[in-house]
Design an enzyme around this catalytic site. Structure first.
Site, PDB file in Angstrom:
ATOM      1  CG  HIS A  53      14.823 -38.586  -1.140  1.00 15.65           C
ATOM      2  ND1 HIS A  53      16.055 -38.288  -0.595  1.00 15.65           N
ATOM      3  CD2 HIS A  53      15.075 -39.221  -2.305  1.00 15.65           C
ATOM      4  CE1 HIS A  53      17.013 -38.748  -1.390  1.00 15.65           C
ATOM      5  NE2 HIS A  53      16.441 -39.316  -2.457  1.00 15.65           N
ATOM      6  CE  LYS A  66      24.030 -46.378  -4.305  1.00 17.11           C
ATOM      7  NZ  LYS A  66      22.709 -45.725  -4.411  1.00 17.11           N
ATOM      8  NE  ARG A  94      17.942 -35.710  -9.351  1.00 20.99           N
ATOM      9  CZ  ARG A  94      18.563 -36.694  -8.718  1.00 20.99           C
ATOM     10  NH1 ARG A  94      18.123 -37.124  -7.572  1.00 20.99           N
ATOM     11  NH2 ARG A  94      19.654 -37.235  -9.220  1.00 20.99           N
ATOM     12  CB  SER A 109      21.421 -38.251  -1.400  1.00 18.55           C
ATOM     13  OG  SER A 109      20.113 -38.459  -0.956  1.00 18.55           O
TER      14      SER A 109
END
Length: 161
Positions: free
Chosen positions: A17, A41, A90, A128
């Site tokens: 990030h 989340k 990604r 993450s």
């Protein structure tokens, strides 16, 4: 001044990030890192903690501003007069999802475009989710997150959280 927004949950911020933020800061005059509250989340860090960790990790970038938000991204984009949305991708799976979001965001923001940043090879595998998994299993995250984030994760671990 061209303002771009890099939205995300950043729970926690990774070196991947940070690399995208740094690359964006070279290209644009104002980079707004917008941290979503994302209570569904069940984040490891509170919104206030994530905002502070990203601020500490980007303190060396004078054209980066960090905010938290809990509304529709399109509303934040309108409020800050954002010209483009920065997104990291990604993999092909990320790309397919991000293209769908880009179409939706373009509609909701009346034409704001999404710009996709591929990761540098060094961080192409870091997420993450992986950091949280390593954290839960008491693994070494020192090479994967900025120093401020590592310190916060270690402190959280010491508290037994």
């Amino acid at each position: 001044m061209t303002t771009v927004i890099y939205p995300g949950t950043f729970d926690p911020l990774t070196n991947g990030h940070l690399n995208i933020i740094e690359r964006s800061a070279v290209l644009f005059s104002h980079v707004l890192v917008a941290i979503a509250e994302s209570p569904s989340k069940k984040p490891l860090f509170s919104l206030a903690e994530r905002v502070e960790l990203v601020r500490q990790s980007t303190a060396h970038l004078p054209n980066v501003e960090v905010i938290g938000f809990n509304n529709l991204l399109a509303d934040t984009i309108a409020e800050y007069h954002v010209k483009a949305i920065i997104r990291g991708v990604r993999s092909t799976t990320d790309f397919e999802y991000e293209v769908q979001l880009a179409h939706l965001n373009r509609l909701l923001t009346h034409g704001v475009e999404s710009l996709f940043f591929p990761p540098v090879e060094q961080w192409s595998y870091v997420s993450s989710t992986m950091i949280r998994e390593i954290y839960l299993h008491n693994g070494d995250m020192s090479q994967l997150v900025p120093p401020a984030v590592l310190k916060a994760l270690q402190h959280k671990r010491e508290l037994g959280a």
